[in-house]
Design a protein around this motif. Sequence first.
Motif, PDB file in Angstrom:
ATOM      1  N   ARG A 115       0.761  -1.230   0.172  1.00  0.00           N
ATOM      2  CA  ARG A 115      -0.081   0.142   0.032  1.00  0.00           C
ATOM      3  C   ARG A 115       0.890   1.237  -0.064  1.00  0.00           C
ATOM      4  N   VAL A 116       1.899   1.220   0.780  1.00  0.00           N
ATOM      5  CA  VAL A 116       2.738   2.500   0.493  1.00  0.00           C
ATOM      6  C   VAL A 116       3.700   2.558  -0.513  1.00  0.00           C
ATOM      7  N   ARG A 117       4.006   1.475  -1.042  1.00  0.00           N
ATOM      8  CA  ARG A 117       4.651   1.451  -2.532  1.00  0.00           C
ATOM      9  C   ARG A 117       3.997   1.902  -3.614  1.00  0.00           C
ATOM     10  N   ASP A 118       2.446   1.418  -3.502  1.00  0.00           N
ATOM     11  CA  ASP A 118       1.722   2.000  -4.552  1.00  0.00           C
ATOM     12  C   ASP A 118       1.491   3.451  -4.498  1.00  0.00           C
ATOM     13  N   THR A 119       1.107   3.891  -3.090  1.00  0.00           N
ATOM     14  CA  THR A 119       0.671   5.185  -2.842  1.00  0.00           C
ATOM     15  C   THR A 119       1.938   6.253  -3.227  1.00  0.00           C
ATOM     16  N   LEU A 120       3.140   5.706  -2.830  1.00  0.00           N
ATOM     17  CA  LEU A 120       4.269   6.598  -3.339  1.00  0.00           C
ATOM     18  C   LEU A 120       4.465   6.697  -4.886  1.00  0.00           C
ATOM     19  N   ARG A 121       4.054   5.682  -5.639  1.00  0.00           N
ATOM     20  CA  ARG A 121       4.099   5.625  -7.247  1.00  0.00           C
ATOM     21  C   ARG A 121       2.981   6.423  -7.852  1.00  0.00           C
ATOM     22  N   PHE A 122       1.931   6.482  -7.017  1.00  0.00           N
ATOM     23  CA  PHE A 122       0.555   7.166  -7.684  1.00  0.00           C
ATOM     24  C   PHE A 122       1.044   8.514  -7.494  1.00  0.00           C
ATOM     25  N   LEU A 123       1.633   9.176  -6.149  1.00  0.00           N
ATOM     26  CA  LEU A 123       1.705  10.345  -6.026  1.00  0.00           C
ATOM     27  C   LEU A 123       2.733  10.981  -6.806  1.00  0.00           C
ATOM     28  N   ARG A 124       3.778  10.380  -7.023  1.00  0.00           N
ATOM     29  CA  ARG A 124       4.797  10.626  -7.849  1.00  0.00           C
ATOM     30  C   ARG A 124       4.248  11.148  -9.298  1.00  0.00           C
ATOM     31  N   LYS A 125       3.213  10.496  -9.867  1.00  0.00           N
ATOM     32  CA  LYS A 125       2.643  10.903 -11.045  1.00  0.00           C
ATOM     33  C   LYS A 125       1.675  11.867 -10.819  1.00  0.00           C
ATOM     34  N   ALA A 126       0.877  11.771  -9.886  1.00  0.00           N
ATOM     35  CA  ALA A 126      -0.352  12.878  -9.728  1.00  0.00           C
ATOM     36  C   ALA A 126       0.223  14.464  -9.354  1.00  0.00           C
TER      37      ALA A 126
END
Length: 319
Positions: A115-126
């Motif tokens: 969940r942390v990994r996925d959120t980090l990757r999403f936030l980078r893009k967003a």
Amino acid sequence: MSRWGMTIPMTGLALDEHREIVAELSGLGYTDAWSAETNGTDAFTPLALASQWDPGLRLGPAIVPVYTRGPALLAQQAATLANLAPGRFVMGIGTSSETIVQRWNGIPFEEPYKRVRDTLRFLRKALSGEKVTEEYDTFAVKGFRLDNAPATPPPIVLAALRPGMLRLAAREADGAITNWLAPKDVRTVRGVIGEDLELIARLFVCPTDDAEEARRIGRWMIAAYMTVPVYRAFHEWLGRGEALRPMNEAWAAGDRKKALEVIPDEVVDDLIVHGSPERCRARVREYVDSGLTTPVLAVVPGGGLSPAEAVRALAPSAG
């Protein structure tokens, strides 16, 4: 000079009473103000206020849980702060704990690493202004784009206590956040993340010459934190498993009084910075000398100092 942060809001002081203290921080030599989010204020509101009260401070939440807001809302709040404090906002995210996520918010505390990994990757893009349509392991986002993407996307730092999350921070984030450690433990953490990554740690500071008072307060805090599974595992990794075993056994048996009594003085002295303000500042510098990039002081009431007096006494400019 190293960075030198302060935790806001401070214990015992209402948020609307912080203006004068926060406005002084840069002048006293503080470089950062970091919030938190457990069962008091939310993580973002104090930072929004601080962004206007002292335009010289770097600001960040340490941390915002990745479960208790949807990914798009996290991005919106991060973008709002990044736009209020251009170039001065750092987004701190982490798992938080089962107590906060599941027991208090009714959200399953599942697959925390992913969940942390996925959120980090999403936030980078967003936060870079991209339109995001992505199937992550723990959530999916379809067609989200920020209307107010910041001109300079903020750095993202991860709360990390053990090697797996620390390695994720080293690979994909801009820094790591930890807490509840002694100066000697900084080298253990550095052994995983390397020497170059920013390492941020909240240090609990009780500015009092009354060691027994500080240890009494410290025992309550240690029992509250170290019996939580993630912190228990962290200190087993750091080598305190045996020293804390009697506390954990008493706690598990429901004997809170004994759990407090059997915490060794050495453990309290390791994990709580206490003594005169001069001694506290020297102890904080031990952390920096051991490799901590950004100490973030969290003032524990003690010694008869008001919050404002404690902030001034502990400031790097004080000595």
